[in-house]
Design a protein around this motif. Structure first.
Motif, PDB file in Angstrom:
ATOM      1  N   PHE A  48       4.859  -3.777   2.076  1.00  0.00           N
ATOM      2  CA  PHE A  48       6.032  -3.004   2.505  1.00  0.00           C
ATOM      3  C   PHE A  48       7.041  -2.794   1.385  1.00  0.00           C
ATOM      4  CE2 PHE A  48       4.379  -3.457   6.680  1.00  0.00           C
ATOM      5  CZ  PHE A  48       4.948  -2.447   7.411  1.00  0.00           C
ATOM      6  N   THR A  49       6.953  -3.592   0.352  1.00  0.00           N
ATOM      7  CA  THR A  49       7.896  -3.381  -0.754  1.00  0.00           C
ATOM      8  C   THR A  49       7.417  -2.291  -1.697  1.00  0.00           C
ATOM      9  OG1 THR A  49       6.813  -5.234  -1.855  1.00  0.00           O
ATOM     10  CG2 THR A  49       8.919  -5.688  -0.792  1.00  0.00           C
ATOM     11  N   ILE A  50       6.164  -1.890  -1.547  1.00  0.00           N
ATOM     12  CA  ILE A  50       5.671  -0.783  -2.383  1.00  0.00           C
ATOM     13  C   ILE A  50       6.258   0.503  -1.825  1.00  0.00           C
ATOM     14  CG2 ILE A  50       3.635   0.411  -3.240  1.00  0.00           C
ATOM     15  CD1 ILE A  50       2.067  -2.192  -2.698  1.00  0.00           C
ATOM     16  N   GLN A  51       7.163   1.067  -2.545  1.00  0.00           N
ATOM     17  CA  GLN A  51       7.851   2.262  -2.049  1.00  0.00           C
ATOM     18  C   GLN A  51       6.942   3.488  -2.030  1.00  0.00           C
ATOM     19  OE1 GLN A  51      11.081   2.262  -0.867  1.00  0.00           O
ATOM     20  NE2 GLN A  51      10.816   0.062  -1.031  1.00  0.00           N
ATOM     21  N   ALA A  52       5.902   3.462  -2.846  1.00  0.00           N
ATOM     22  CA  ALA A  52       5.002   4.617  -2.892  1.00  0.00           C
ATOM     23  C   ALA A  52       4.199   4.738  -1.604  1.00  0.00           C
ATOM     24  CB  ALA A  52       4.057   4.491  -4.083  1.00  0.00           C
ATOM     25  N   VAL A  53       4.065   3.663  -0.885  1.00  0.00           N
ATOM     26  CA  VAL A  53       3.331   3.697   0.391  1.00  0.00           C
ATOM     27  C   VAL A  53       4.303   3.303   1.506  1.00  0.00           C
ATOM     28  CG1 VAL A  53       1.242   2.940   1.593  1.00  0.00           C
ATOM     29  CG2 VAL A  53       1.333   2.903  -0.912  1.00  0.00           C
ATOM     30  N   PRO A  54       5.088   4.232   1.962  1.00  0.00           N
ATOM     31  CA  PRO A  54       6.120   3.856   2.957  1.00  0.00           C
ATOM     32  C   PRO A  54       5.538   3.764   4.367  1.00  0.00           C
ATOM     33  CG  PRO A  54       6.322   6.173   2.407  1.00  0.00           C
ATOM     34  CD  PRO A  54       5.128   5.664   1.674  1.00  0.00           C
ATOM     35  N   PHE A  55       4.938   2.655   4.641  1.00  0.00           N
ATOM     36  CA  PHE A  55       4.415   2.456   6.001  1.00  0.00           C
ATOM     37  C   PHE A  55       5.567   2.451   6.999  1.00  0.00           C
ATOM     38  CE2 PHE A  55       1.151   0.139   3.479  1.00  0.00           C
ATOM     39  CZ  PHE A  55       0.079   0.938   3.814  1.00  0.00           C
ATOM     40  N   ASP A  56       5.417   3.191   8.048  1.00  0.00           N
ATOM     41  CA  ASP A  56       6.474   3.163   9.071  1.00  0.00           C
ATOM     42  C   ASP A  56       5.915   2.756  10.428  1.00  0.00           C
ATOM     43  OD1 ASP A  56       5.057   5.381   9.814  1.00  0.00           O
ATOM     44  OD2 ASP A  56       6.798   6.677  10.063  1.00  0.00           O
ATOM     45  N   ARG A  57       4.664   2.351  10.432  1.00  0.00           N
ATOM     46  CA  ARG A  57       4.044   1.960  11.699  1.00  0.00           C
ATOM     47  C   ARG A  57       2.899   0.985  11.422  1.00  0.00           C
ATOM     48  NH1 ARG A  57       3.790   4.724  16.580  1.00  0.00           N
ATOM     49  NH2 ARG A  57       4.866   6.470  15.637  1.00  0.00           N
ATOM     50  N   ILE A  58       2.741   0.062  12.313  1.00  0.00           N
ATOM     51  CA  ILE A  58       1.604  -0.860  12.211  1.00  0.00           C
ATOM     52  C   ILE A  58       0.756  -0.700  13.459  1.00  0.00           C
ATOM     53  CG2 ILE A  58       0.896  -3.290  12.140  1.00  0.00           C
ATOM     54  CD1 ILE A  58       3.408  -3.932  10.599  1.00  0.00           C
ATOM     55  N   GLN A  59      -0.512  -0.533  13.230  1.00  0.00           N
ATOM     56  CA  GLN A  59      -1.438  -0.436  14.347  1.00  0.00           C
ATOM     57  C   GLN A  59      -2.271  -1.719  14.388  1.00  0.00           C
ATOM     58  OE1 GLN A  59      -1.336   2.210  16.358  1.00  0.00           O
ATOM     59  NE2 GLN A  59      -2.942   1.527  17.739  1.00  0.00           N
ATOM     60  N   VAL A  60      -2.124  -2.450  15.471  1.00  0.00           N
ATOM     61  CA  VAL A  60      -2.853  -3.705  15.609  1.00  0.00           C
ATOM     62  C   VAL A  60      -4.123  -3.441  16.407  1.00  0.00           C
ATOM     63  CG1 VAL A  60      -2.773  -6.058  16.500  1.00  0.00           C
ATOM     64  CG2 VAL A  60      -0.707  -5.032  15.537  1.00  0.00           C
ATOM     65  N   HIS A  61      -5.250  -3.655  15.767  1.00  0.00           N
ATOM     66  CA  HIS A  61      -6.544  -3.523  16.441  1.00  0.00           C
ATOM     67  C   HIS A  61      -6.998  -4.949  16.761  1.00  0.00           C
ATOM     68  CE1 HIS A  61      -6.833   0.652  14.804  1.00  0.00           C
ATOM     69  NE2 HIS A  61      -6.162   0.099  13.826  1.00  0.00           N
ATOM     70  N   ALA A  62      -6.889  -5.309  18.003  1.00  0.00           N
ATOM     71  CA  ALA A  62      -7.146  -6.711  18.351  1.00  0.00           C
ATOM     72  C   ALA A  62      -8.344  -6.844  19.277  1.00  0.00           C
ATOM     73  CB  ALA A  62      -5.911  -7.315  19.018  1.00  0.00           C
ATOM     74  N   ASP A  63      -8.976  -7.985  19.149  1.00  0.00           N
ATOM     75  CA  ASP A  63     -10.089  -8.335  20.027  1.00  0.00           C
ATOM     76  C   ASP A  63      -9.570  -8.490  21.450  1.00  0.00           C
ATOM     77  OD1 ASP A  63     -12.093  -9.986  21.419  1.00  0.00           O
ATOM     78  OD2 ASP A  63     -13.003 -10.172  19.427  1.00  0.00           O
ATOM     79  N   ARG A  64     -10.321  -8.035  22.417  1.00  0.00           N
ATOM     80  CA  ARG A  64      -9.862  -8.083  23.812  1.00  0.00           C
ATOM     81  C   ARG A  64      -9.697  -9.513  24.324  1.00  0.00           C
ATOM     82  NH1 ARG A  64     -12.263  -4.920  27.366  1.00  0.00           N
ATOM     83  NH2 ARG A  64     -11.973  -6.337  29.092  1.00  0.00           N
ATOM     84  N   ARG A  65     -10.368 -10.468  23.677  1.00  0.00           N
ATOM     85  CA  ARG A  65     -10.291 -11.865  24.113  1.00  0.00           C
ATOM     86  C   ARG A  65      -9.072 -12.590  23.533  1.00  0.00           C
ATOM     87  NH1 ARG A  65     -16.107 -13.232  21.773  1.00  0.00           N
ATOM     88  NH2 ARG A  65     -15.100 -12.054  20.118  1.00  0.00           N
ATOM     89  N   LEU A  66      -8.413 -11.943  22.622  1.00  0.00           N
ATOM     90  CA  LEU A  66      -7.277 -12.585  21.944  1.00  0.00           C
ATOM     91  C   LEU A  66      -6.204 -12.981  22.949  1.00  0.00           C
ATOM     92  CD1 LEU A  66      -6.083 -13.144  19.027  1.00  0.00           C
ATOM     93  CD2 LEU A  66      -4.840 -11.003  19.346  1.00  0.00           C
TER      94      LEU A  66
END
Lengths: 183, 150
Positions: A122-140
């Protein structure tokens, strides 16, 4: 003969019968005591979900584990996070993009490791992520999920705001990838 | 001096009444009406970084309790989530209309609080979130205990 003299009340003075009022007050007190339930010390992780039509269909990272979702183009600023779990609902691995960051249980050290990795991204300004997509196992388990969400919400965007745009998708088991996902 | 007979004794009830009223005031101030919507038997995960909900709207957030078996409860009674969330969303839209609050881009300006047991699986949580999303809820608050305890 008693020498005590009873004080004569003036004719305008009214003596209130406090016993009735005390009865009522005790009843009210009993009600409040019996219905008293102290509020639990709870907090929340406030997330902002995308509209259902904008959910990520496939991860940006090349991976063999497909995810379930509505077909739509991915967000270019989305950071994909893959959380695998075992039958007990515990985390077995966490992959950020294509890099496996956590291998094994999500203990305190692993949480710190994941946090440090995300902070670096997130500190890399060249890649300004503004969203996180969590792909989680259904059993989690929810407890493990919340640990991941906790780390995600610790991240700050370039404008200084807290990361709240977190989406969830189900990560399918590669062995059962051909089967339709049931949410 | 002569002994006072019990016949003529009148206890002064004013101090005890004062004390009882103070107790009533205390319990009235600390009464938790939101507690009725919470399922206190749930074992929430403990995460110290969870924060109080930032919401100042007039309308109450929708609170959903997910128990360990995957059932959903609201105000102490089990509900069918497939019917309950659309019904609540419909009622909320009517309330917003009555208040004159616009619904921008189909987004309902009221958060959903999901209180799930720590052993609930992700598939169940995701199902509830998807349903809320589909009905226009975008603000989802996932609950956790900020301190450990029973």
């Amino acid at each position: 003969m008693s020498r005590r003299r009873r004080r004569r009340k003036p004719p305008g003075e009214v003596q209130i019968n406090l016993a009735a009022m005390l009865d009522m007050a005790f009843q009210l007190l009993a009600f409040f005591i019996m219905t008293f339930r102290p509020a639990p010390i709870e907090g929340h992780f406030q997330l902002r979900m995308p509209p259902p039509g904008q959910m990520v269909a496939a991860p940006m990272a090349a991976t063999t584990t497909p995810t379930e979702g509505i077909a739509a183009p991915s967000f270019v600023e989305t950071l994909d996070l893959f959380v695998k779990a075992d039958d007990t609902g515990q985390v077995t691995s966490i992959t950020v993009g294509q890099q496996e960051v956590v291998s094994g249980r999500l203990n305190e050290a692993a949480v710190q490791q994941l946090n440090a990795h995300l902070k670096g991204l997130f500190t890399i300004q060249a890649v300004p992520f503004d969203r996180i997509q969590v792909h989680a196992d259904r059993r989690l388990h929810y407890q493990e999920l919340m640990k991941v969400v906790d780390v995600c919400t610790r991240q700050t965007l370039p404008d200084g705001t807290q990361m709240r745009q977190i989406g969830f998708t189900e990560l399918l088991d590669p062995a059962n990838a051909s089967e339709p996902a049931s949410p | 001096m002569t002994a006072q007979t019990s016949e003529g004794v009148e206890p002064n009830l004013t101090p005890i009444l004062d004390m009882v009223f103070q107790l009533i005031t205390f319990f009235m101030l600390v009464i938790n009406f939101k507690g009725a919507s919470m399922d206190l038997s749930l074992q929430l995960p403990v995460l110290g970084s969870a924060r109080p909900l930032e919401y100042n709207g007039k309308l109450e957030p929708l609170m959903l309790n997910l128990d360990a078996q995957g059932g959903v409860q609201s105000f102490g009674r089990p509900v069918d989530i497939q019917d309950f969330v659309p019904h609540e969303a419909k009622m909320l839209k009517l309330q917003l209309k009555a208040l004159g609050t616009p619904i921008i881009d189909g987004e309902l300006p009221v958060p959903v609080i999901i209180r799930a047991d720590k052993t609930v699986d992700f598939a169940t949580v995701l199902k509830v979130i998807r349903l809320c999303q589909a009905e226009g809820y975008r603000q989802i608050a996932l609950s956790a205990m900020t301190k450990g305890g029973s």
